[in-house]
Design a protein around this motif. Sequence first.
Motif, short mmCIF file in Angstrom:
data_model
loop_
_atom_site.label_atom_id
_atom_site.label_comp_id
_atom_site.label_asym_id
_atom_site.label_seq_id
_atom_site.Cartn_x
_atom_site.Cartn_y
_atom_site.Cartn_z
N LEU A 202 62.09 24.80 -48.49
CA LEU A 202 63.51 24.47 -48.61
C LEU A 202 64.37 25.71 -48.42
CD1 LEU A 202 63.74 21.89 -51.54
CD2 LEU A 202 64.01 21.49 -49.09
N LEU A 203 63.91 26.84 -48.93
CA LEU A 203 64.65 28.08 -48.74
C LEU A 203 64.70 28.46 -47.26
CD1 LEU A 203 66.12 30.51 -49.96
CD2 LEU A 203 63.89 31.62 -50.25
N ALA A 204 63.59 28.31 -46.56
CA ALA A 204 63.55 28.61 -45.12
C ALA A 204 64.48 27.67 -44.35
CB ALA A 204 62.12 28.48 -44.61
N LEU A 205 64.50 26.40 -44.72
CA LEU A 205 65.39 25.45 -44.04
C LEU A 205 66.85 25.73 -44.37
CD1 LEU A 205 63.28 22.22 -44.59
CD2 LEU A 205 63.82 23.27 -42.38
N TYR A 206 67.11 26.18 -45.58
CA TYR A 206 68.48 26.52 -45.96
C TYR A 206 69.02 27.67 -45.11
CZ TYR A 206 72.39 28.22 -48.77
OH TYR A 206 73.63 28.64 -49.19
N LEU A 207 68.15 28.62 -44.80
CA LEU A 207 68.56 29.79 -44.03
C LEU A 207 68.63 29.52 -42.53
CD1 LEU A 207 66.50 32.54 -45.90
CD2 LEU A 207 68.95 32.03 -46.14
N ASP B 182 71.56 21.33 -41.14
CA ASP B 182 71.68 20.06 -41.85
C ASP B 182 70.79 20.09 -43.09
OD1 ASP B 182 72.30 17.52 -42.58
OD2 ASP B 182 71.83 16.59 -40.67
N PHE B 183 71.09 21.03 -43.96
CA PHE B 183 70.28 21.21 -45.16
C PHE B 183 70.31 19.99 -46.09
CE2 PHE B 183 69.67 22.99 -49.49
CZ PHE B 183 68.34 23.38 -49.34
N PRO B 184 71.45 19.26 -46.24
CA PRO B 184 71.44 18.08 -47.12
C PRO B 184 70.37 17.06 -46.76
CG PRO B 184 73.68 18.71 -46.60
CD PRO B 184 72.80 19.57 -45.75
N PHE B 185 70.11 16.87 -45.46
CA PHE B 185 69.05 15.92 -45.06
C PHE B 185 67.69 16.38 -45.59
CE2 PHE B 185 65.58 15.14 -42.04
CZ PHE B 185 65.49 13.76 -42.14
N TRP B 186 67.38 17.66 -45.41
CA TRP B 186 66.08 18.16 -45.85
C TRP B 186 65.96 18.12 -47.37
CZ3 TRP B 186 62.97 18.06 -42.03
CH2 TRP B 186 63.39 18.39 -40.74
N THR B 187 67.05 18.38 -48.05
CA THR B 187 67.03 18.29 -49.52
C THR B 187 66.76 16.85 -49.97
OG1 THR B 187 68.64 20.10 -49.64
CG2 THR B 187 68.33 18.77 -51.62
N GLN B 188 67.44 15.91 -49.33
CA GLN B 188 67.24 14.50 -49.66
C GLN B 188 65.80 14.08 -49.41
OE1 GLN B 188 68.74 11.29 -46.96
NE2 GLN B 188 70.14 10.86 -48.66
N LEU B 189 65.24 14.51 -48.28
CA LEU B 189 63.86 14.16 -47.94
C LEU B 189 62.88 14.77 -48.94
CD1 LEU B 189 62.50 12.69 -45.39
CD2 LEU B 189 61.87 14.99 -44.67
N GLY B 190 63.06 16.06 -49.23
CA GLY B 190 62.15 16.74 -50.14
C GLY B 190 62.21 16.20 -51.56
N LEU B 191 63.41 15.95 -52.05
CA LEU B 191 63.56 15.44 -53.41
C LEU B 191 63.01 14.03 -53.55
CD1 LEU B 191 67.12 16.77 -54.37
CD2 LEU B 191 64.90 17.58 -55.22
N PHE B 192 63.23 13.20 -52.52
CA PHE B 192 62.76 11.82 -52.61
C PHE B 192 61.24 11.76 -52.70
CE2 PHE B 192 61.03 8.10 -50.38
CZ PHE B 192 61.42 7.11 -51.28
#
Length: 440
Positions: free
Chosen positions: A235-240, A244-254
């Motif tokens: 997630l840190l790598a995707l944030y940097l 579209d970090f919100p999509f990856w956060t939603q996917l990871g958290l779900f």
Amino acid sequence: MVTEKTQIQNESPCAPGFSEAVRFWFRLGWISFGGTAAHIALMHDGLVERRRWIDNETFFHALAHCMILPGPEAQQLAIYLGWKLNGAKGGIVAGTLFVLPSMFVLLALSIVYALLGNRPWIIAIFGGLRPTVLALILLALTRLARRSLTKPIEWIVACGAFTAMFWLHVSVPVVMVVAVAFGLILSRFRRDSASSVPTAPRRVNLDANREMRTQALKSFAKITITGLGIWLIPLLALYLSSQDFPFWTQLGLFFTRTAFVTVGGSYTIIPYVALAAVTKYHWLSQQQMLDGFALAETTPGPLIIVVAFVGFMAGFHHFHGSIVMGTLALLLTTLYTFLPCFLFVFVGTPFVAWTQESRSIKAVLSLVIAVVFAAMIDLATFLARGILLPSGRSTFAGVDGIALAATGLSLYLLGRLKIKVGIVIALGIGLGLAGWLLRL
């Protein structure tokens, strides 16, 4: 007179070398078709029956614990048995190799599906594989019944659990809670009955117990910190790097939440994921979800690997048909779904060893095994109806004669002639494609 079978069962298990165990887990990852029932049977056959690396009691005791944990129980069992054989590195390798082959196969199928759609020749392959999968499950259930259900009370609980799940549509976790409660009542009754028998007092080493608790807390902290670090790095790598970090956060958290809240293995995870992915997040359509289930059903590894397809389609659709982003989403989904399994098992290994010395807990867990068996029967019945009665009519006219013959042939080849699983699977694929070509 001691029989040869009894002698074999009483032999002490012999732990293999690490490289030998790695070869076993690698091979298992590629041939473990047929869902949870077949996976457990293959592990039992390979580890208990053939190689005798694990004794029968330890195997089923660990399985009962894994069934209570959230997440896919077959992979958790592989992790625990790998740890039992070769320590932490053995558990990591066993759990990883149990998933990786199916992930790569499903990635290839997902790319083909995204580019070509549900083509007739793909449907033909699935049609040829399904009878073989059904035969694997039926053979697995027969073998497991002989070894796991050894007492009348276990058969009674298994029959009652199947009735509740199949006819009354009661969920697996609810049935399991009832079985555990029933087991606790029985163990309490037996303990009260035996309370008049005098027992020698046991001396408790307080210092030893305190040291064990300290070591357990240190191990828990170490495992938790390591797992959290692995979880955060992608997630840190995707944030940097991602816009579209919100999509990856939603996917990871779900999918992390899915791994923590779904008890009962694939039986409860798949409906939960399907409902949320289709109706809440709109990552894919209902038909695509069904196609993904068919893809996962015909690949090696746990049935819950269907979540990798869901992740792929989520990334593919969100990023406007990008295969690269679909692949990245599949990898992220797989990591976040299966990472908690390692944490649950490694944290709970001391507890599994401790409970194996408790007669009361062993009695309760034996009823959990009965529920596991009933859940497998329920799943096998569901799959058999879809394969042998595709029209939905439970009549003689509604039976698919070709599928029935293919299932019977697979049973004969696997059960009587002992043909290797890979050969029978290849034969099923060939028959499916041959039937499609003849209809052209």
